[in-house]
Design a protein around this motif. Sequence first.
Motif, PDB file in Angstrom:
ATOM      1  N   ILE A  29     -33.226  15.056 -57.778  1.00  0.00           N
ATOM      2  CA  ILE A  29     -32.678  15.488 -59.067  1.00  0.00           C
ATOM      3  C   ILE A  29     -31.978  16.838 -58.946  1.00  0.00           C
ATOM      4  N   ASN A  30     -32.639  17.805 -58.302  1.00  0.00           N
ATOM      5  CA  ASN A  30     -32.118  19.172 -58.259  1.00  0.00           C
ATOM      6  C   ASN A  30     -30.946  19.338 -57.301  1.00  0.00           C
ATOM      7  N   GLU A  31     -30.943  18.571 -56.211  1.00  0.00           N
ATOM      8  CA  GLU A  31     -29.895  18.740 -55.206  1.00  0.00           C
ATOM      9  C   GLU A  31     -28.867  17.602 -55.225  1.00  0.00           C
ATOM     10  N   GLY A  32     -29.171  16.547 -55.966  1.00  0.00           N
ATOM     11  CA  GLY A  32     -28.279  15.397 -56.007  1.00  0.00           C
ATOM     12  C   GLY A  32     -27.682  15.179 -57.389  1.00  0.00           C
ATOM     13  N   PHE A  33     -27.398  13.925 -57.700  1.00  0.00           N
ATOM     14  CA  PHE A  33     -26.764  13.579 -58.979  1.00  0.00           C
ATOM     15  C   PHE A  33     -27.642  12.577 -59.719  1.00  0.00           C
ATOM     16  N   GLU A  34     -27.913  12.873 -61.002  1.00  0.00           N
ATOM     17  CA  GLU A  34     -28.776  12.002 -61.801  1.00  0.00           C
ATOM     18  C   GLU A  34     -27.976  11.342 -62.922  1.00  0.00           C
ATOM     19  N   CYS A  35     -28.082  10.029 -63.011  1.00  0.00           N
ATOM     20  CA  CYS A  35     -27.507   9.271 -64.125  1.00  0.00           C
ATOM     21  C   CYS A  35     -28.647   8.966 -65.096  1.00  0.00           C
ATOM     22  N   LYS A  36     -28.638   9.649 -66.235  1.00  0.00           N
ATOM     23  CA  LYS A  36     -29.773   9.609 -67.151  1.00  0.00           C
ATOM     24  C   LYS A  36     -29.741   8.447 -68.133  1.00  0.00           C
ATOM     25  N   ASN A  37     -28.607   7.778 -68.216  1.00  0.00           N
ATOM     26  CA  ASN A  37     -28.462   6.675 -69.175  1.00  0.00           C
ATOM     27  C   ASN A  37     -28.081   5.406 -68.414  1.00  0.00           C
ATOM     28  N   HIS A  38     -28.918   5.060 -67.444  1.00  0.00           N
ATOM     29  CA  HIS A  38     -28.633   3.959 -66.527  1.00  0.00           C
ATOM     30  C   HIS A  38     -29.386   2.703 -66.965  1.00  0.00           C
ATOM     31  N   HIS A  39     -28.665   1.569 -67.043  1.00  0.00           N
ATOM     32  CA  HIS A  39     -29.263   0.358 -67.612  1.00  0.00           C
ATOM     33  C   HIS A  39     -28.905  -0.901 -66.813  1.00  0.00           C
ATOM     34  N   TYR A  40     -29.760  -1.887 -66.981  1.00  0.00           N
ATOM     35  CA  TYR A  40     -29.422  -3.246 -66.542  1.00  0.00           C
ATOM     36  C   TYR A  40     -28.526  -3.875 -67.594  1.00  0.00           C
ATOM     37  N   ASN A  41     -27.557  -4.650 -67.132  1.00  0.00           N
ATOM     38  CA  ASN A  41     -26.566  -5.224 -68.056  1.00  0.00           C
ATOM     39  C   ASN A  41     -26.756  -6.727 -68.209  1.00  0.00           C
ATOM     40  N   TYR A  42     -27.992  -7.195 -68.022  1.00  0.00           N
ATOM     41  CA  TYR A  42     -28.264  -8.617 -68.150  1.00  0.00           C
ATOM     42  C   TYR A  42     -29.753  -8.840 -68.448  1.00  0.00           C
ATOM     43  N   MET A  43     -30.068 -10.047 -68.790  1.00  0.00           N
ATOM     44  CA  MET A  43     -31.433 -10.542 -68.878  1.00  0.00           C
ATOM     45  C   MET A  43     -31.463 -11.838 -68.051  1.00  0.00           C
TER      46      MET A  43
END
Length: 535
Positions: A51-65
């Motif tokens: 998290i601190n040294e890299g890149f975080e995608c905070k709103n990441h989702h699956y796009n299917y069921m």
Amino acid sequence: MCFFVLASFLVSSLWAQKPKLVVGIVVDQMRFDYLTRFEKRYSENGFKRLINEGFECKNHHYNYMPTYTGPGHASIFTGTSPNNHGIIANNWYDKFEDKEVYCAGDQKVKALGTESIKEKMSPRRMLTTTFADQNRLHTQFRGKTIGVSIKDRGAILPAGHTANGAYWFRGKEEGQWVSSTFYGNKLPDWVVDFNERDAVKKQMQSWNTLYPINTYTASGPDDTNFENGYKGKEKTVFPYDLKKLAKKNNGFDILKVSPFGNTLVTDFAIKAIEKELLGQDTYTDVITISYSSPDYIGHNFGVNSVEIEDTYLRLDLELGRLFKELDKKVGKDNYTIFLTADHGAVHVPSYLKRHKIAAGYFDEASFKAEVVNFLKSTFNENGLVKKIMNQQVYLNYELIREKKLSLEKITNELAHFIRQQKHMQYVFTRSQLESEGMTSYIGRLIQNGFHQRLSGDVVYVLAPSIISYGKKGSTHGSPQSYDTHVPLLFYGKGIKQGKTYKKTSVTDITPTISALLGIGMPNGVTGNVLDFVLE
């Protein structure tokens, strides 16, 4: 002469810009909020380092069921959803074979490392390539791929069709790392050597909390009525003597349902990196690592349990140990990591109900009987249903043709009937899902999980926090946010430092890694490159 020297220099410079090793980490059944709930207790060397040294995608989702393990792992590494890659569930009804099939099952291969017929596995049911496959093709098969997981599907599907090896753990009375002849005629010597050591037996220990139990304030009390626990222990409270409980819990399988299953995966992955010489030459290698034990523990104890909190605090330390070995063996600036999950999980509905939140349980057996009776009484025919599973109804096409019935009328009548049942949120027919005009959010998720050739004829979705499961423990599979919202962290060579709240999709991971490597996209890719992640 100068031309060849220059060409050689340019090629070397090009490869120098790429990571020597890509490490794809999947945590099985990790909700996004596990990053924030347990954040204060994490070390600086595991999740926080990413998290601190890299890149975080905070709103990441699956796009299917459906949000299950098999489709999750396939979607992460192919860059597309089940409607393309064909892994529509862990198990599903195959209308052409007229039987249930398993996503990684393959009777054409033999097991390696065990005599069990249950370990005949391969990626043949996955219809598209992974980025690891594309990397192998791009490097003329000089770049290696190794897959590692407790679960067979967690090792096999990410590694793809061209992997040098995929290894998974067989518990029961054996406690061995195994594979299949899809990858070769015998286990590598280093795997045989690993199995001959006492690394597995050493993990048959007492599971107590890592820290004093009264400090576990990010979870509920230890003694609750929302947990299944282990057979042979009356209360689901710490400590758990795994060695003592093993006999009543399928022998070495008990390690899967403990944080020490994660330790086994880390041990094996580190050994694979060393013995396969991953990241040691100019051609990018890939190792896929899936930590399956959090899923087993979540199903058993629920997402609000002390057991889950302790599991993630221990997993954080395992990640730190893995990263330290990568620094040492590959070099800190020579590898790229992404970490995500194959799905989340729902809070135990009985727990939610106690706190006045709408939730409940769906009686699937009664529902199936009602569907069969409805069709029989409406169309005066018995046997119109072939199978009901994964919240899909498969109809009997042969009988419908023989009796000259209208398939469209049957599906429409059936969909209307199902909509009236308690706990239903949405119902879709095959014709709706095959159309291009789906406007509802949930509808699009169902569409992305619907394979025209393999899926059923009517698909239904239960209301939020309604599950077809036991009254204790957690599960997953829905299109609701608690199942779709998972972590996504990038770290290492070629990755910016930062974060975003933009919505990203599981299908975006592979295009991003492919762009980083400068290789061709997998042949079914539908996701987008997250250019804001890359340097």
